[in-house]
Structure formats: C-alpha cells, structure tokens
Design an enzyme around this catalytic site. Structure first.
Site, PDB file in Angstrom:
ATOM      1  N   GLY A 114       1.911   2.621   5.353  1.00 17.41           N
ATOM      2  CA  GLY A 114       3.059   1.785   5.729  1.00 17.41           C
ATOM      3  C   GLY A 114       3.588   2.176   7.112  1.00 17.41           C
TER       4      GLY A 114
ATOM      5  N   GLU B  92       5.598  -3.281   1.095  1.00 14.64           N
ATOM      6  CA  GLU B  92       5.684  -3.055  -0.352  1.00 14.64           C
ATOM      7  C   GLU B  92       4.935  -1.756  -0.622  1.00 14.64           C
ATOM      8  OE1 GLU B  92       7.233  -4.862  -2.670  1.00 14.64           O
ATOM      9  OE2 GLU B  92       7.869  -6.523  -1.403  1.00 14.64           O
TER      10      GLU B  92
ATOM     11  N   GLY C 132       0.828  -1.204   0.000  1.00 11.84           N
ATOM     12  CA  GLY C 132       0.000   0.000   0.000  1.00 11.84           C
ATOM     13  C   GLY C 132       0.858   1.249   0.000  1.00 11.84           C
ATOM     14  N   SER C 133       0.297   2.323   0.496  1.00 13.73           N
ATOM     15  CA  SER C 133       0.981   3.617   0.408  1.00 13.73           C
ATOM     16  C   SER C 133       2.026   3.775   1.524  1.00 13.73           C
ATOM     17  CB  SER C 133      -0.058   4.736   0.539  1.00 13.73           C
ATOM     18  OG  SER C 133      -0.713   4.613   1.787  1.00 13.73           O
ATOM     19  N   PRO C 134       3.031   4.622   1.294  1.00 17.64           N
ATOM     20  CA  PRO C 134       4.011   4.898   2.351  1.00 17.64           C
ATOM     21  C   PRO C 134       3.328   5.456   3.607  1.00 17.64           C
ATOM     22  CG  PRO C 134       4.819   5.687   0.233  1.00 17.64           C
ATOM     23  CD  PRO C 134       3.402   5.251   0.000  1.00 17.64           C
TER      24      PRO C 134
ATOM     25  N   CYS D 213       1.963   0.606  -9.165  1.00 20.14           N
ATOM     26  CA  CYS D 213       2.969   1.127  -8.224  1.00 20.14           C
ATOM     27  C   CYS D 213       4.288   1.428  -8.907  1.00 20.14           C
ATOM     28  CB  CYS D 213       3.177   0.133  -7.088  1.00 20.14           C
ATOM     29  SG  CYS D 213       3.677  -1.501  -7.649  1.00 20.14           S
TER      30      CYS D 213
HETATM   31  P1  NAD Z   1      -3.483   2.336   1.099  1.00 19.99           P
HETATM   32  O1  NAD Z   1      -2.210   2.400   1.849  1.00 19.99           O
HETATM   33  O2  NAD Z   1      -4.431   3.460   1.240  1.00 19.99           O
HETATM   34  O3  NAD Z   1      -4.302   1.007   1.473  1.00 19.99           O
HETATM   35  C1  NAD Z   1      -3.750  -0.283   1.428  1.00 19.99           C
HETATM   36  C2  NAD Z   1      -4.480  -1.189   2.394  1.00 19.99           C
HETATM   37  O4  NAD Z   1      -4.346  -0.649   3.711  1.00 19.99           O
HETATM   38  C3  NAD Z   1      -5.970  -1.346   2.152  1.00 19.99           C
HETATM   39  O5  NAD Z   1      -6.333  -2.693   2.338  1.00 19.99           O
HETATM   40  C4  NAD Z   1      -6.602  -0.466   3.204  1.00 19.99           C
HETATM   41  O6  NAD Z   1      -7.862  -0.933   3.653  1.00 19.99           O
HETATM   42  C5  NAD Z   1      -5.608  -0.553   4.341  1.00 19.99           C
HETATM   43  N1  NAD Z   1      -5.626   0.670   5.171  1.00 19.99           N
HETATM   44  C6  NAD Z   1      -5.937   1.923   4.796  1.00 19.99           C
HETATM   45  N2  NAD Z   1      -5.827   2.770   5.822  1.00 19.99           N
HETATM   46  C7  NAD Z   1      -5.428   2.034   6.889  1.00 19.99           C
HETATM   47  C8  NAD Z   1      -5.122   2.341   8.246  1.00 19.99           C
HETATM   48  N3  NAD Z   1      -5.216   3.581   8.725  1.00 19.99           N
HETATM   49  N4  NAD Z   1      -4.722   1.333   9.051  1.00 19.99           N
HETATM   50  C9  NAD Z   1      -4.600   0.084   8.584  1.00 19.99           C
HETATM   51  N5  NAD Z   1      -4.895  -0.274   7.313  1.00 19.99           N
HETATM   52  C10 NAD Z   1      -5.287   0.691   6.463  1.00 19.99           C
HETATM   53  O7  NAD Z   1      -3.067   2.132  -0.425  1.00 19.99           O
HETATM   54  P2  NAD Z   1      -3.991   2.033  -1.703  1.00 19.99           P
HETATM   55  O8  NAD Z   1      -4.574   3.372  -2.007  1.00 19.99           O
HETATM   56  O9  NAD Z   1      -4.902   0.882  -1.567  1.00 19.99           O
HETATM   57  O10 NAD Z   1      -2.896   1.648  -2.814  1.00 19.99           O
HETATM   58  C11 NAD Z   1      -2.091   2.598  -3.433  1.00 19.99           C
HETATM   59  C12 NAD Z   1      -0.686   2.619  -2.877  1.00 19.99           C
HETATM   60  O11 NAD Z   1      -0.145   1.312  -2.838  1.00 19.99           O
HETATM   61  C13 NAD Z   1       0.264   3.428  -3.758  1.00 19.99           C
HETATM   62  O12 NAD Z   1       1.141   4.166  -2.939  1.00 19.99           O
HETATM   63  C14 NAD Z   1       1.029   2.356  -4.521  1.00 19.99           C
HETATM   64  O13 NAD Z   1       2.280   2.763  -5.008  1.00 19.99           O
HETATM   65  C15 NAD Z   1       1.132   1.293  -3.484  1.00 19.99           C
HETATM   66  N6  NAD Z   1       1.354  -0.009  -4.099  1.00 19.99           N
HETATM   67  C16 NAD Z   1       2.547  -0.625  -3.917  1.00 19.99           C
HETATM   68  C17 NAD Z   1       2.800  -1.847  -4.533  1.00 19.99           C
HETATM   69  C18 NAD Z   1       4.100  -2.563  -4.364  1.00 19.99           C
HETATM   70  O14 NAD Z   1       4.178  -3.725  -4.736  1.00 19.99           O
HETATM   71  N7  NAD Z   1       5.141  -1.955  -3.834  1.00 19.99           N
HETATM   72  C19 NAD Z   1       1.804  -2.440  -5.315  1.00 19.99           C
HETATM   73  C20 NAD Z   1       0.601  -1.780  -5.461  1.00 19.99           C
HETATM   74  C21 NAD Z   1       0.382  -0.562  -4.857  1.00 19.99           C
END
Ligand code: NAD
Length: 465
Positions: free
Chosen positions: A194, A211, A189-191, A245
């Site tokens: 993360g 990731e 997910g997002s930094p 990503c």
């Molecule tokens: P996100 O971080 O918003 O969400 C990812 C997951 O985290 C979701 O399942 C969401 O429900 C959960 N989440 C959201 N807020 C949370 C919180 N406060 N506490 C715990 N869990 C929470 O990311 P997104 O918008 O779903 O995806 C986009 C991001 O992911 C971009 O930054 C992209 O670059 C990254 N990404 C990375 C990879 C990789 O392999 N490195 C692959 C795909 C996407």
C-alpha cells in the site's frame, strides 16, 4: 493481449471523455452484461478457485461469485438515484443560488487485487468503476494463476480494451502500470505494498483507495456468551484457511474465561472442519503458496519457542500446503505472531485482567481493519467502540459486516483509506463536483468594490458574524 499497457492507457484516456456523458441506462446495461458473462462462466470460476485455494463450490459461490452478483444487482437498482445531482442548501453569501453535487467519473482507473478472494476483489471494484462511468485497467494477483487466467479470458474476450482491460503478471506489470498518470488507483493488498502504491500515485497526484489488512482483534468481554463467541470466531478465522483480510487475527479474552473458551473453540473446530478426527479438506482450504506456507509454519514454531502452547492443531501436509487449524494459548505478545498480520489458520488467544488494559493494548497497535466485540452489555460495547478505532466492527459476530452493501467497507490508517461497496464504491470512482447555479437575483454583487462605499454593510456583517 496484443496492445501494450501504454497504448491501452492512451486509448482509455480518449474513451474516458466519451464515457463522461453516459447515463444510468448505458452503465446498467454494461453491468448486466458483466453479470451474464460471469453466469456463463461460473463453472470455470469455481474450478479455478478450487485449484488456487481449494475453495469449495459453496464457499466460492457465497464469498466470491454471489457476492459479486449482489454488488452488481445493488448497483443496478440504485444507480439512477446515485447519479442524480444531490441538492444542497445555499450559504449566506450565495443566498439565491441553486447548489448541486454532481457525481462525475474520475476517468481512467487502475485496479490491483490480491490472491485471497481473487475473483471478488478484482470484480467488485470493477462494478463500482463501471457504475461511476470509468475506464479500468485491471491487474489480478500472480499468486492465484488459475483464477487470473479465467479473469483474463472473461474480461478481455468480452470488453473492448479501450474501456476495460485485464493484465497478467506480477510486480513488474504493476510497476509498469504505476508509471502511468491514472485518475484513480484502487488497490487491495498488504499495508507494505500500500505504501508503494501511495508513493507511486503521489508522482501523478492520482487519488487512491487503499484496502489493506492488519491484525483484527476479537475482544471477548467477561460477560460474553462464550459458546456463541467460539462458534463465530472459529468460523470467521478458519474460513479460506485464515486467508481473509477481516478474519479475527487474535482473540483477547478475560483471564477467567480463557480455559472455557479454549475448550469450546476446540470443539467447534472439530465440529466444523473434521470428520471423525480427520481434517475434512472438502470444507477447508489450502495455503496459497509455498512461501506463505513456510512463513506460517515458522510463525507458529517461533510462537511455541517463545512459550506458546498448542491447544489444537499442529499437523501439516507439505504435499497440498495444508496447515490444520491451530489454537494457541500463552502466546507472548512480543512474539512475531503478535507483531505481524497472520493471514493464515493460526489463532493466538491472549488474556487480559481488565477490559481497559485490553483497549490500551489494541490502541497501541496500528489501527485494525476490523475489531470484533463480544459482550452482552450495551455499555461495554458502546465504550469499546468509542475508545478504539477500526475500519469496521461487528458486535457479537465476525466478518459479516462486509456483506451489507449499505455499509462502507474499508480501513483506517495502516489498514487503508477510502471505502468500497454499494454507494461507497461508486463514490470512490467518482469526483464529487460542486456546481452552483447563479440566480437572477445576484446577491454576490454586494461583495464588489469600491469598498469605501461598503462601510454600513461591513458594520452589519460584523454584528451578525
Ligand atoms: P500484496 O500487497 O503482496 O499484493 C497485492 C497486489 O499487489 C498483487 O496484485 C501484487 O502483484 C501487487 N504487488 C506486489 N508487490 C508489488 C509492488 N512492489 N509494486 C506494485 N504492486 C505490487 O498482498 P497479497 O499478499 O496479495 O494479499 C494479502 C494482503 O492483502 C493482506 O495484508 C490482506 O489483509 C490484504 N487484503 C485486504 C483486503 C481488504 O479488502 N482490505 C482484502 C483482501 C486482502
């Protein structure tokens, strides 16, 4: 699911101890079962990806479903050798011992995934978790509900929740899961989130694989084949409507080549995504949510307010959340579009006068998930690799390094830590346990007291150390 998150966690904790002694044959059987379930439900998966992201069947097959098959097949082919304890040499102080690294399962793992490749990014880590002998609790994204409901059915109908269980929900479900002392957390997910995950993991000292994302530059050297660079970058950027990503986030090009690149990239966009000047939506995805759709439009409009020129694109369709591919030049590096990960179909092109200045700029930014280099010169490529830091790199291409399971896939710093795919995914879910077998000739006894009798040994050690 009838049982609560906490009940399932307790069941998995007990079951994970039994899984420790499973070997390659049992785990391969589970992987074959997973593949069969996916094969039987391919149609449902394609339909869901069409609903969530307007992914064509071809793109969904290549980047989601067949990607997972490749990951499963690779694990099945190599698991026996990955599980073989790895021989390492003895050290001076353990001269006659036999030394091995055993790959033991971490135990109960949590996998949280995003919405952009909602099938692949949940199931590929699950393949590694199964291969490594773990139990797994899964939390797909709430923003891709059609795919999530297929995933729930696939997983929860086919696996016993004491081993693998999938949960539906948003932040509140993630938060409830993160209260638990998992042995490993694999987060994609997002930094920004993360950091939330890492803080939650710290409470239990759970290990993490993060990731994440960030701004991945495509650096085009003065000597690059512009035709090839334009084709590769346009494909990698606008696939899945820029919601990848490792999509090139922005292009950094020598000032003298900018105009030619913009011309070639515009032509390529027309060739790949338009039919007689009409956007071909059968090959072009939609933006996942109204929130992201509005965010992207605002980023583009602000860039224009800050002086950017739209070279191609600029038409949106509110009914189906579509933003046509946008090519921007004269973008201010202080504009928001150059400060945050774009994650959508907006491609800023910025220029440099000397490649060392471009490298300085990249090095001032957080470390990217990918850095792409286009050049015909081996020296430029090698220097750029040496002088920068990134999760991964493609030379004269974009994105496709993700498809080689022999390469680790992951970020560094702001773009993540740890890696996945193939052996690296197996390793993420394994503990590398150091095991030393003492021999009949027990050399270690020379270290026992009484020490006054060891003066000659100490003299000898002083000489050789
Ligand atoms: P996100 O971080 O918003 O969400 C990812 C997951 O985290 C979701 O399942 C969401 O429900 C959960 N989440 C959201 N807020 C949370 C919180 N406060 N506490 C715990 N869990 C929470 O990311 P997104 O918008 O779903 O995806 C986009 C991001 O992911 C971009 O930054 C992209 O670059 C990254 N990404 C990375 C990879 C990789 O392999 N490195 C692959 C795909 C996407």
């Amino acid at each position: 699911m009838q049982k609560s998150i906490n009940e399932i966690f307790e069941l998995q904790k007990v079951h994970s101890i039994l899984l420790r002694s499973t070997g390659a044959a049992e785990r391969k059987e589970k992987l074959r079962k997973l593949k069969m379930i996916i094969q039987e439900n391919e149609g449902l998966i394609f339909e869901a990806l069409q609903i969530d992201l307007r992914k064509s069947e071809f793109e969904a097959a290549l980047t989601e479903v067949y990607f997972v098959y490749a990951e499963i097949d690779f694990a099945i082919k190599n698991l026996s050798s990955w599980l073989n304890p790895r021989k390492v040499a003895a050290g001076l102080s353990s001269f006659f011992t036999k030394n091995r690294i055993f790959y033991e399962p971490k135990g109960v793992s949590l996998i949280i995934s995003p919405w952009n490749y909602p099938f692949q990014l949940l199931i590929a880590p699950l393949v590694s978790a199964i291969a490594a002998g773990n139990c797994a609790m899964l939390k797909p994204s709430e923003l891709s509900p059609a795919t999530t409901s297929v995933l729930l059915k696939l997983i929860n109908d086919s696996f016993d929740s004491k081993e693998i269980a999938c949960f539906e929900g948003g932040v509140e479900v993630s938060e409830a899961l993160l209260e638990l002392p998992f042995d490993h957390i694999f987060f994609t997910g997002s930094p920004k989130i993360g950091k939330v995950i890492m803080a939650a993991a710290a409470r239990h000292l759970s290990s993490v694989t993060l990731e994440l994302g960030g701004k991945s530059p495509a650096l085009i050297a003065e000597d690059a084949d512009l035709q090839k660079a334009a084709e590769k970058i346009v494909w990698g950027k606008f696939m899945n409507s820029g919601q990848t990503c490792i999509a090139p986030d922005y292009v950094f090009i020598h000032a003298s080549k900018e105009q030619e690149f913009l011309r070639l990239a515009s032509l390529k966009i027309a060739q790949l995504f338009y039919n007689n000047d009409v956007l071909d939506k059968s090959s072009y995805g939609k933006i996942i949510s109204t929130g992201h759709y509005q965010r992207l439009k605002a980023l583009r409009d602000k860039a224009v307010d800050d002086g950017a020129q739209i070279i191609k694109g600029g038409t949106d369709s509110d009914e189906d959340q579509t933003i046509e591919p946008v090519l921007l030049s004269k973008v201010s590096v202080s504009s928001a579009i150059m400060q945050e990960e774009i994650f959508g179909p907006l491609l800023p092109v910025i220029t440099y006068e000397s490649i060392s200045k471009a490298i300085d700029f990249i090095n001032q930014m957080p470390k990217p998930l990918a850095l792409y280099i286009f050049s015909g010169s081996d020296a430029i490529v090698r220097n750029t690799i040496k002088q920068t830091s990134a999760g991964g790199t493609c030379v004269n291409d974009v994105v496709i390094h993700i498809s080689n399971p022999n390469l680790p896939f992951g970020g560094i710093g702001n773009s993540g830590s740890g890696s996945c795919h193939g052996f690296f995914g197996f390793r993420a879910f394994s503990h590398e346990r150091a095991v030393m077998f003492q021999s009949k000739i027990d050399f270690s006894k020379i270290a026992y007291p009484p020490y006054p009798k060891k003066q000659s040994l100490l003299k000898w050690l002083k000489k050789i150390m």
